[in-house]
Scaffold this motif. Structure first.
Motif, PDB file in Angstrom:
ATOM      1  N   TYR A   1     -42.971  30.849 -33.398  1.00  0.00           N
ATOM      2  CA  TYR A   1     -43.501  32.353 -32.813  1.00  0.00           C
ATOM      3  C   TYR A   1     -44.975  32.073 -32.532  1.00  0.00           C
ATOM      4  CZ  TYR A   1     -45.070  33.588 -37.241  1.00  0.00           C
ATOM      5  OH  TYR A   1     -45.820  33.909 -38.522  1.00  0.00           O
ATOM      6  N   THR A   2     -45.261  32.746 -31.538  1.00  0.00           N
ATOM      7  CA  THR A   2     -46.894  32.676 -31.130  1.00  0.00           C
ATOM      8  C   THR A   2     -47.363  34.039 -31.312  1.00  0.00           C
ATOM      9  OG1 THR A   2     -46.634  32.986 -28.811  1.00  0.00           O
ATOM     10  CG2 THR A   2     -46.795  30.641 -29.766  1.00  0.00           C
ATOM     11  N   ILE A   3     -48.831  34.145 -31.718  1.00  0.00           N
ATOM     12  CA  ILE A   3     -49.391  35.480 -31.667  1.00  0.00           C
ATOM     13  C   ILE A   3     -50.659  35.284 -30.587  1.00  0.00           C
ATOM     14  CG2 ILE A   3     -50.942  36.871 -33.087  1.00  0.00           C
ATOM     15  CD1 ILE A   3     -49.260  36.207 -35.507  1.00  0.00           C
ATOM     16  N   ARG A   4     -50.558  36.540 -30.052  1.00  0.00           N
ATOM     17  CA  ARG A   4     -51.514  36.627 -28.571  1.00  0.00           C
ATOM     18  C   ARG A   4     -51.869  37.916 -28.592  1.00  0.00           C
ATOM     19  NH1 ARG A   4     -49.074  38.589 -24.500  1.00  0.00           N
ATOM     20  NH2 ARG A   4     -46.762  38.159 -24.284  1.00  0.00           N
ATOM     21  N   GLU A   5     -52.865  38.210 -27.786  1.00  0.00           N
ATOM     22  CA  GLU A   5     -53.165  39.640 -27.287  1.00  0.00           C
ATOM     23  C   GLU A   5     -52.324  39.983 -26.250  1.00  0.00           C
ATOM     24  OE1 GLU A   5     -57.061  40.384 -25.733  1.00  0.00           O
ATOM     25  OE2 GLU A   5     -57.977  38.825 -26.931  1.00  0.00           O
ATOM     26  N   LEU A   6     -52.017  41.220 -26.650  1.00  0.00           N
ATOM     27  CA  LEU A   6     -51.098  41.933 -25.638  1.00  0.00           C
ATOM     28  C   LEU A   6     -51.930  42.310 -24.262  1.00  0.00           C
ATOM     29  CD1 LEU A   6     -48.044  43.239 -25.942  1.00  0.00           C
ATOM     30  CD2 LEU A   6     -49.247  45.381 -26.255  1.00  0.00           C
ATOM     31  N   GLU A   7     -50.772  41.811 -23.236  1.00  0.00           N
ATOM     32  CA  GLU A   7     -51.398  42.198 -21.893  1.00  0.00           C
ATOM     33  C   GLU A   7     -51.443  43.478 -21.413  1.00  0.00           C
ATOM     34  OE1 GLU A   7     -49.973  39.005 -19.414  1.00  0.00           O
ATOM     35  OE2 GLU A   7     -50.337  37.370 -21.123  1.00  0.00           O
TER      36      GLU A   7
ATOM     37  N   GLY B   1     -42.252  36.887 -42.376  1.00  0.00           N
ATOM     38  CA  GLY B   1     -43.455  36.764 -42.526  1.00  0.00           C
ATOM     39  C   GLY B   1     -44.323  36.891 -41.209  1.00  0.00           C
ATOM     40  N   ILE B   2     -43.785  37.451 -39.995  1.00  0.00           N
ATOM     41  CA  ILE B   2     -44.252  37.600 -38.869  1.00  0.00           C
ATOM     42  C   ILE B   2     -45.433  38.676 -38.704  1.00  0.00           C
ATOM     43  CG2 ILE B   2     -43.948  37.881 -36.327  1.00  0.00           C
ATOM     44  CD1 ILE B   2     -41.139  36.253 -36.714  1.00  0.00           C
ATOM     45  N   GLY B   3     -44.773  39.960 -39.279  1.00  0.00           N
ATOM     46  CA  GLY B   3     -45.676  40.956 -39.372  1.00  0.00           C
ATOM     47  C   GLY B   3     -46.786  40.867 -40.292  1.00  0.00           C
ATOM     48  N   THR B   4     -46.686  40.079 -41.402  1.00  0.00           N
ATOM     49  CA  THR B   4     -47.932  39.901 -42.082  1.00  0.00           C
ATOM     50  C   THR B   4     -48.987  39.099 -41.250  1.00  0.00           C
ATOM     51  OG1 THR B   4     -46.368  39.852 -44.337  1.00  0.00           O
ATOM     52  CG2 THR B   4     -48.514  38.590 -44.421  1.00  0.00           C
ATOM     53  N   GLU B   5     -48.498  37.973 -40.812  1.00  0.00           N
ATOM     54  CA  GLU B   5     -49.461  37.235 -39.999  1.00  0.00           C
ATOM     55  C   GLU B   5     -50.077  37.975 -38.768  1.00  0.00           C
ATOM     56  OE1 GLU B   5     -50.203  33.228 -37.785  1.00  0.00           O
ATOM     57  OE2 GLU B   5     -48.022  33.384 -38.836  1.00  0.00           O
ATOM     58  N   LEU B   6     -49.091  39.022 -38.346  1.00  0.00           N
ATOM     59  CA  LEU B   6     -49.481  39.973 -37.118  1.00  0.00           C
ATOM     60  C   LEU B   6     -50.904  40.605 -37.726  1.00  0.00           C
ATOM     61  CD1 LEU B   6     -46.875  41.634 -35.071  1.00  0.00           C
ATOM     62  CD2 LEU B   6     -48.946  40.273 -34.103  1.00  0.00           C
ATOM     63  N   LEU B   7     -50.463  41.140 -38.738  1.00  0.00           N
ATOM     64  CA  LEU B   7     -51.604  42.085 -39.595  1.00  0.00           C
ATOM     65  C   LEU B   7     -53.002  41.306 -39.999  1.00  0.00           C
ATOM     66  CD1 LEU B   7     -52.219  44.840 -40.365  1.00  0.00           C
ATOM     67  CD2 LEU B   7     -51.065  44.643 -42.510  1.00  0.00           C
TER      68      LEU B   7
ATOM     69  N   LYS C   1     -54.244  38.615 -38.600  1.00  0.00           N
ATOM     70  CA  LYS C   1     -54.862  38.299 -37.389  1.00  0.00           C
ATOM     71  C   LYS C   1     -55.557  39.531 -36.781  1.00  0.00           C
ATOM     72  CE  LYS C   1     -53.345  33.804 -36.552  1.00  0.00           C
ATOM     73  NZ  LYS C   1     -53.957  32.784 -36.501  1.00  0.00           N
ATOM     74  N   MET C   2     -54.772  40.674 -37.030  1.00  0.00           N
ATOM     75  CA  MET C   2     -55.836  41.960 -36.417  1.00  0.00           C
ATOM     76  C   MET C   2     -56.798  42.067 -37.398  1.00  0.00           C
ATOM     77  SD  MET C   2     -56.148  44.471 -34.276  1.00  0.00           S
ATOM     78  CE  MET C   2     -54.776  44.248 -33.242  1.00  0.00           C
ATOM     79  N   LEU C   3     -56.581  42.241 -38.569  1.00  0.00           N
ATOM     80  CA  LEU C   3     -57.606  42.318 -39.786  1.00  0.00           C
ATOM     81  C   LEU C   3     -58.990  41.461 -39.554  1.00  0.00           C
ATOM     82  CD1 LEU C   3     -55.978  43.255 -43.055  1.00  0.00           C
ATOM     83  CD2 LEU C   3     -56.945  44.688 -41.474  1.00  0.00           C
TER      84      LEU C   3
END
Length: 127
Positions: free
Chosen positions: A3-9, A101-107, A109-111
């Motif tokens: 998966y990739t994490i990026r800014e929501l457009e 672990g996707i939610g953990t990484e999202l959080l 990255k946001m922090l």
């Protein structure tokens, strides 16, 4: 799982409605809350005019060009509100993508974005 994490457009902001509904706690076996529940004022603070405030930020996780999770932040008086200077995070993943672990990484990255990139001292989390 890749998966990739990026800014929501901006064009993807309507997805926040789907993910807010997904984020609502619902006991197993109970009738699912209707999607219209997100129109309640206490939930609309997470959505209304998102992107217009200086403290509105969002990241998403995607698999095969499909958004499967979102973490978004606003400075609001929501369920996790601490004070007027502390933005509040909301996070949600589609059920089939939880536990990887996707939610953990999202959080995380946001922090990182909020603390290192935007200079916030603290953040709260609505759960």
């Amino acid at each position: 799982m890749k998966y990739t994490i990026r800014e929501l457009e901006l064009a993807e902001y309507p997805l926040l409605e789907i993910f807010l509904h997904e984020a609502l706690f619902q006991r197993k076996g109970q009738t699912q809350l209707p999607r219209s529940i997100i129109n309640e004022p206490e939930l609309q603070v997470y959505l209304k005019n998102f992107g217009e405030g200086p403290d509105d930020f969002s990241l998403c996780a995607e698999v095969d060009q499909k958004v499967i999770g979102i973490v978004w932040v606003r400075n609001i008086a929501g369920y996790g509100s601490v004070d007027a200077a502390t933005p509040e995070c909301a996070i949600s993943l589609l059920k089939e993508y939880r536990g990887y672990g996707i939610g953990t990484e999202l959080l995380q990255k946001m922090l990182q974005l909020l603390i290192e990139g935007k200079g916030y001292k603290q953040v709260s989390l609505a759960v």
